[in-house]
Scaffold this motif. Sequence first.
Motif, PDB file in Angstrom:
ATOM      1  N   ALA A  20       2.900   7.166   2.474  1.00 49.03           N
ATOM      2  CA  ALA A  20       3.134   6.637   3.809  1.00 49.03           C
ATOM      3  C   ALA A  20       4.131   5.500   3.780  1.00 49.03           C
ATOM      4  N   LEU A  21       4.841   5.284   4.888  1.00 51.94           N
ATOM      5  CA  LEU A  21       5.873   4.270   4.970  1.00 51.94           C
ATOM      6  C   LEU A  21       5.689   3.468   6.245  1.00 51.94           C
ATOM      7  N   VAL A  75      -0.654  -3.650   7.961  1.00 47.43           N
ATOM      8  CA  VAL A  75       0.692  -3.488   8.488  1.00 47.43           C
ATOM      9  C   VAL A  75       0.637  -2.878   9.886  1.00 47.43           C
ATOM     10  N   ASN A  76       1.524  -3.350  10.751  1.00 50.83           N
ATOM     11  CA  ASN A  76       1.637  -2.892  12.143  1.00 50.83           C
ATOM     12  C   ASN A  76       0.403  -3.246  12.978  1.00 50.83           C
ATOM     13  N   GLY A 245      -4.148  -3.235   0.772  1.00 52.64           N
ATOM     14  CA  GLY A 245      -3.140  -3.533  -0.232  1.00 52.64           C
ATOM     15  C   GLY A 245      -1.920  -2.644  -0.096  1.00 52.64           C
ATOM     16  N   TYR A 246      -0.755  -3.191  -0.439  1.00 54.69           N
ATOM     17  CA  TYR A 246       0.507  -2.468  -0.298  1.00 54.69           C
ATOM     18  C   TYR A 246       1.387  -2.625  -1.527  1.00 54.69           C
ATOM     19  N   LEU A 258       4.445   0.270   1.546  1.00 55.88           N
ATOM     20  CA  LEU A 258       3.785   1.535   1.239  1.00 55.88           C
ATOM     21  C   LEU A 258       2.342   1.242   0.842  1.00 55.88           C
ATOM     22  N   PRO A 259       1.379   1.987   1.328  1.00 52.24           N
ATOM     23  CA  PRO A 259       0.001   1.754   0.897  1.00 52.24           C
ATOM     24  C   PRO A 259      -0.116   1.816  -0.624  1.00 52.24           C
TER      25      PRO A 259
END
Length: 386
Positions: A20-21, A75-76, A245-246, A258-259
Motif C-alpha cells: 500500500a502507498l 497516515v491520512n 508503523g510505516y 508504506l505500511p
Amino acid sequence: MMTRIGTRLASVIGAVCATALALSTPAAHATTTESDHSATLAALRAFQAAAGPGAGVHAGNADGSWTLSVGTGTVNANRPIKADEHFRIGSQSKTFTAVVVLQLVEEGRVTLDAPIDDYLPGVVTGNGYDGTRITVRHLLQHTGGLGAYMPSPGLKTPPSNPDGTFSLSTVVRYALDASPPVSAPGAGFTYSNTGYYILGMLIEKLTGQQVHQAVTERVIEPLGLTHTSVPAPGDRTLPAPAVNGYHGARVGPLYVWLPAVSYDPSLFSGAGSMISTLEDMSAFHRELASGKVLSAKSLAEMRTVRQVGASTGYGLGLQTYEPSCGGTARGHSGGVPGYESFTLTMDDGRYVSLVTNVLVQVGQRPDAQLQKLLDTALCEDAPQRD
C-alpha cells in the motif's frame, strides 16, 4: 553513529516495502497535558519533521507526567500518538532479557564471568567463534567480539519452520555463520543482536520456558505492566489501541509512507520482539531504577558501563547518556520495521520515553534532532542548580 545520544545502539534493521502507498504531510497539531513544555514541543516538532508520520513523547518526574504528540499515528488521519497506545519496542526488549539473566545469576544458576560454553556447550562455535572464551557478561555488554547481525524480514533471515516461525537455535546458527568475529572477546564493543539470541537460548535451557514465557512471568506480570507483552512465535498481532508503523521516504514536500512489513516475532525473540506503550516503558525503567526489580548488587552490575562515546556508555542491557543539565540517564533505544523508540530515566525521578512510527534509516537519521529532543525533555524538569 557514535556521536549521537546513546550511539543508537539498537540494531538498525532494514524495513521492507509493503504494497500500500500513502502520500501525506504531517498534521500540524500538537497535544499536551501541560502548557509549560514549549521547548520540548519545539524539539519534538523538529524531530518529527525528519522522522515518521508521527512522533510522541511521554515524560515527567516524581511529581507527575505529561505527553506531547505531533503528526499522526495513522497516515491520512488526525490521530495524535497517545501514551497508552501499543507499538513494537525493538531493542528495548534487550533490557528485559538482561533482567531475566541477572535474576538467574541471583539464583545461583549463572555466573556472569563464566564462559557461555559452560551452559550451552557447542553452540557458540564455528566461523572463528570459541564459546569457551566468550562469557555471559560479554554477551550482555556486546563485548564478546560477535559480528553485528541485523535481520531484515524477507531479505536476510534464517530458514523458517513450516509455519513461518523461527527456531531460536536456527537463528543463532545463521547469525554466527553470517557474521564472523570482529575482535577478540573483551577487546572491543560491537553492538550485535546475536549475543541476545544466545542469551535467549540460555534462558530457555535454565528455566525450561520459552523466552516470551520467562520474561512475562518473571518481569512483566510482577510489575503489573498490563500493556506490555512478548508475543509468542506465530503471534503477529498488535493489540489495540496501536500506533501504526510505516516504512517511508521523503520526496520534496511530500512524505511517501508504506505500511511496515509484517514479520514473525520469533525472528527477533529476546533481542527485539516485545510490544509496549510509552507509559509502560517509563514505568518499567522507573521500577528498575528504584531497585524493585533486581538486587542492589545486580543493579550495580547492570549499570557498570563500557564507554562507547563521549557521553554515552553501555552496561548489561542498559545504555547511559549524560544530559546537558548534569547527571546520568539510563535506558535503551529500539528499532524494528515500523518503529523507532527510546526510554531514559534518572535517579532523581525524571524520565522520558518517545516513539516515531517509522524506522529511520542509516543516512537519513535525524541524530541531532533526537539528541535535542531527549535532552530537552529531561532538562526542562531538572532541579535548579545553586
